[in-house]
Design a protein around this motif. Structure first.
Motif, short mmCIF file in Angstrom:
data_model
loop_
_atom_site.label_atom_id
_atom_site.label_comp_id
_atom_site.label_asym_id
_atom_site.label_seq_id
_atom_site.Cartn_x
_atom_site.Cartn_y
_atom_site.Cartn_z
N TYR A 52 0.90 -1.36 -0.12
CA TYR A 52 -0.10 0.10 -0.04
C TYR A 52 0.82 1.30 -0.03
O TYR A 52 0.71 2.05 -0.64
N LEU A 93 -5.13 -5.55 12.27
CA LEU A 93 -6.05 -4.45 12.44
C LEU A 93 -6.73 -4.60 13.68
O LEU A 93 -7.21 -3.79 14.41
N LEU A 101 -5.49 2.95 13.55
CA LEU A 101 -6.53 2.51 12.55
C LEU A 101 -6.57 3.69 11.57
O LEU A 101 -6.70 3.43 10.40
N LEU A 102 -6.99 4.83 12.00
CA LEU A 102 -7.25 5.94 11.16
C LEU A 102 -5.95 6.20 10.23
O LEU A 102 -6.01 6.65 9.17
N THR A 105 -6.40 3.58 7.60
CA THR A 105 -7.47 3.94 6.41
C THR A 105 -7.13 5.12 5.61
O THR A 105 -7.33 5.38 4.64
N ARG A 106 -6.43 6.25 6.27
CA ARG A 106 -5.90 7.29 5.56
C ARG A 106 -4.79 6.98 4.58
O ARG A 106 -4.74 7.49 3.50
N THR A 108 -4.62 4.08 2.88
CA THR A 108 -5.34 3.52 1.77
C THR A 108 -5.93 4.68 1.05
O THR A 108 -5.89 4.48 -0.30
N GLY A 109 -6.46 5.41 1.62
CA GLY A 109 -7.20 6.64 0.62
C GLY A 109 -6.18 7.45 -0.22
O GLY A 109 -6.54 7.71 -1.12
N PHE A 156 -16.39 -4.87 1.45
CA PHE A 156 -16.18 -4.53 2.72
C PHE A 156 -17.05 -5.00 3.70
O PHE A 156 -16.80 -5.16 4.90
N LEU A 161 -17.51 -4.12 7.84
CA LEU A 161 -17.01 -2.79 7.60
C LEU A 161 -18.31 -2.22 6.70
O LEU A 161 -19.00 -2.86 5.93
N ASP A 165 -15.09 2.98 1.74
CA ASP A 165 -13.78 2.76 2.05
C ASP A 165 -12.90 3.12 0.71
O ASP A 165 -13.46 3.08 -0.58
N MET A 166 -12.05 3.82 1.01
CA MET A 166 -10.99 4.35 -0.15
C MET A 166 -11.78 5.46 -1.12
O MET A 166 -11.34 5.42 -2.21
#
Length: 283
Positions: A52, A93, A101-102, A105-106, A108-109, A156, A161, A165-166
């Motif tokens: 990633y 995770l 976790l944030l 996720t940031r 991946t975005g 997801f 989830l 996502d992303m």
């Protein structure tokens, strides 16, 4: 003593010699078309924390590439990408704090943001499994060619989830419509290749043994075109979703005026007058 002339070239560099650590990186002989191959075929090419991050950083860097004009992204062994690795990502995770976790996720975005921000058109060659983050990489690409065996799933919800996502909840409705996107994001079911073609997700379908060649051909066509202008097209295709019609028309007027100052515009005119095919150079 003469003062040095600054051209901003010192901020850029070629990427043909980039040494990838978490996937394969191949570049055509002329240095214009790069191919990224997700290369863990024994597990259907899942992503890891490191892959990633490297993909994010690579696409960020391509903004400053002097050679690469188009990118193909594909997977090895008959599958595109199965998403985040269950053992190397999903498991860890479950042990992280919310701030950690944030951060994930940031990250991946940020990969999707980097793909949308780089000026090179990205062509995804999708065969077999294309799931989760893999589906988002395909969606974030500019063009997608697939096979009859392609199964694209934004799954997801199947791991408890949100379908958000992303960037899925903004990018997928733009591509296939709100109703169809809602179904896929709520249910997590796989979109078939025929559905993907009918709904506008895929630009074309090819046999498995020909899909990468087709993607390469498309990328080559783009790389041999007016690449500065392609970068403008990509930018405005992304930005105009946030504009009103009047603002979009004005943005395109300004963008086209910029492109009319390029040498490629002059080359096209001169070639037309001479009844020849223009040879674009991206400047």
């Amino acid at each position: 003593m003469e003062q040095a002339v600054h051209t901003m070239a010192h901020h850029k560099r070629p990427y043909a010699d980039y040494q990838a650590k978490n996937f394969l990186w191949q570049v055509s002989e002329d240095g214009k078309v790069a191919t990224i191959t997700l290369n863990r075929p024994e597990r259907k090419n899942p992503l890891t924390f490191d892959s990633y991050a490297e993909l994010r950083d690579l696409f960020r860097g391509l903004v400053y590439a002097t050679d690469i004009k188009a990118v193909v992204i594909t997977g090895a062994g008959g599958n595109f990408c199965s998403g985040g690795d269950v053992h190397e990502i999903i498991g860890p995770l479950t042990e992280m704090t919310m701030p950690q976790l944030l951060d994930f996720t940031r990250m991946t975005g940020d990969l999707v943001k980097a793909m949308r921000a780089c000026p090179q058109p990205i062509v995804a060659a999708v065969d077999g499994i294309c799931a989760g983050a893999g589906a988002m990489i395909a969606l974030a690409s500019d063009l997608r060619v697939g096979t009859a065996q392609a199964r694209t799933a934004f799954l997801f919800t199947r791991v408890g989830l949100a379908g958000a996502d992303m960037g899925a909840c903004t990018l997928l409705p733009r591509m296939i419509g709100q109703g169809r996107a809602s179904e896929l994001l709520y249910t997590g079911r796989a979109m078939t290749a025929d559905e993907g073609m009918a709904w506008g997700f895929f630009n074309a379908l090819h046999p498995s043994d020909a899909v990468l060649t087709a993607a390469d051909k498309l990328a080559r066509q783009l790389a041999d075109g007016p690449t500065f202008a392609h970068g403008i097209t990509k930018k405005l295709l992304h930005q105009e979703w946030n504009m009103g019609v009047d603002e979009a028309i004005e943005a395109e007027a300004e963008a086209q005026a910029i492109c009319m100052q390029t040498q490629d515009f002059r080359r096209a005119y001169d070639a037309f007058v001479a009844k020849q095919k223009p040879v674009f150079q991206g400047d």
